[in-house]
Design a protein around this motif. Structure first.
Motif, PDB file in Angstrom:
ATOM      1  N   LEU A   1     -68.564  75.886 -10.301  1.00 28.75           N
ATOM      2  CA  LEU A   1     -68.555  75.432  -8.914  1.00 28.75           C
ATOM      3  C   LEU A   1     -69.922  75.625  -8.260  1.00 28.75           C
ATOM      4  O   LEU A   1     -70.362  74.790  -7.461  1.00 28.75           O
ATOM      5  CB  LEU A   1     -67.467  76.169  -8.129  1.00 28.75           C
ATOM      6  N   LEU A   2     -70.602  76.702  -8.605  1.00 30.87           N
ATOM      7  CA  LEU A   2     -71.950  76.916  -8.075  1.00 30.87           C
ATOM      8  C   LEU A   2     -72.892  75.813  -8.558  1.00 30.87           C
ATOM      9  O   LEU A   2     -73.722  75.297  -7.790  1.00 30.87           O
ATOM     10  CB  LEU A   2     -72.475  78.292  -8.512  1.00 30.87           C
ATOM     11  N   ASP A   3     -72.751  75.429  -9.822  1.00 36.23           N
ATOM     12  CA  ASP A   3     -73.588  74.354 -10.361  1.00 36.23           C
ATOM     13  C   ASP A   3     -73.312  73.039  -9.640  1.00 36.23           C
ATOM     14  O   ASP A   3     -74.233  72.259  -9.365  1.00 36.23           O
ATOM     15  CB  ASP A   3     -73.326  74.193 -11.859  1.00 36.23           C
ATOM     16  N   LEU A   4     -72.044  72.782  -9.326  1.00 36.54           N
ATOM     17  CA  LEU A   4     -71.701  71.565  -8.594  1.00 36.54           C
ATOM     18  C   LEU A   4     -72.365  71.554  -7.217  1.00 36.54           C
ATOM     19  O   LEU A   4     -72.905  70.529  -6.781  1.00 36.54           O
ATOM     20  CB  LEU A   4     -70.185  71.451  -8.439  1.00 36.54           C
ATOM     21  N   VAL A   5     -72.328  72.687  -6.536  1.00 39.12           N
ATOM     22  CA  VAL A   5     -72.924  72.766  -5.192  1.00 39.12           C
ATOM     23  C   VAL A   5     -74.434  72.538  -5.255  1.00 39.12           C
ATOM     24  O   VAL A   5     -75.003  71.826  -4.424  1.00 39.12           O
ATOM     25  CB  VAL A   5     -72.614  74.122  -4.531  1.00 39.12           C
TER      26      VAL A   5
END
Length: 228
Positions: free
Chosen positions: A203-207
């Motif tokens: 999810l951090l990578d998506l953000v």
């Protein structure tokens, strides 16, 4: 998803078709959804079109503007941040729970889902791949057997589709990420802590792949998008 190939078009089925077109990014945020154009493409009455658009508006996928018509929704920067903050709160722990509950058959189903996602990528259909990616996250919540949280995550994934369409700056990010494959490995091993940590990182990578500045999408041809 309902088989629409030989079924008479109803408002519910038209809703499904338009919903899928939005989630697969064939209809971009800000696209005007003209009733006459939709009615002509699908051979239905404007009454059916209006009912489908009302349902899409209820799901917050479409905005109905007074005296202007219907448009694919354009989430604000603030909402984009809030959606991914909410996902970061819910999904890692859901992944943990899914890893403890998952069966061999469910692991195989998730793997088949990832294979379809990779197939879409190899075909150059990034919109389809992103839709399948979102469904993968919903499936994890379903496997975790947390019905209330599953409903929240389903809504958040729906908003995320619009957010990614509007703010995505790294189109190659989905190709670079092997997060879903790593999650499958953790699920197969029933490794809850590893699944939780992988989901946090994913999810951090998506953000970080989002350019969270105010922007609008370029207009697209509604008839061309819906004729695919």
């Amino acid at each position: 998803m309902t088989d629409l190939s030989s079924t008479p078009m109803t408002a519910d089925l038209l809703f499904e078709k338009l919903e899928l077109a939005i989630h697969e990014h064939r209809l971009a945020p800000g696209t005007k959804l003209g009733e006459d154009d939709i009615a002509e493409v699908y051979g239905v009455s404007r009454t059916i079109v209006r009912a489908a658009l009302q349902s899409l508006a209820h799901q917050r996928l479409v905005e109905l503007k007074r005296n202007r018509g219907a448009y694919v929704a354009q989430p604000s920067v603030q909402e984009a941040r809030e959606v991914f903050e909410a996902r970061a709160l819910l999904e890692p722990r859901t992944a943990y729970s899914a890893a403890l509950r998952i069966t061999d058959n469910q692991v195989a189903q998730l793997q088949a889902h990832i294979d379809a996602e990779h197939g879409a990528l190899h075909a150059g259909d990034h919109g389809r791949a992103l839709y399948l990616s979102g469904q993968f996250h919903i499936d994890i919540a379903r496997i975790a057997d947390q019905h209330t949280i599953e409903a929240f995550i389903t809504q958040l994934i729906s908003r995320s589709s619009l957010i990614i369409a509007l703010y995505w700056q790294r189109r190659a990010a989905i190709c670079e990420s092997h997060a879903h494959d790593a999650l499958i490995t953790a699920f197969a091993a029933h490794d809850g802590p590893r699944a939780e940590e992988l989901m946090k990182s994913h999810l951090l990578d998506l953000v970080t792949s989002l350019d969270l500045r105010n922007k609008t999408s370029a207009p697209v041809s509604l008839r061309a998008a819906l004729s695919l």
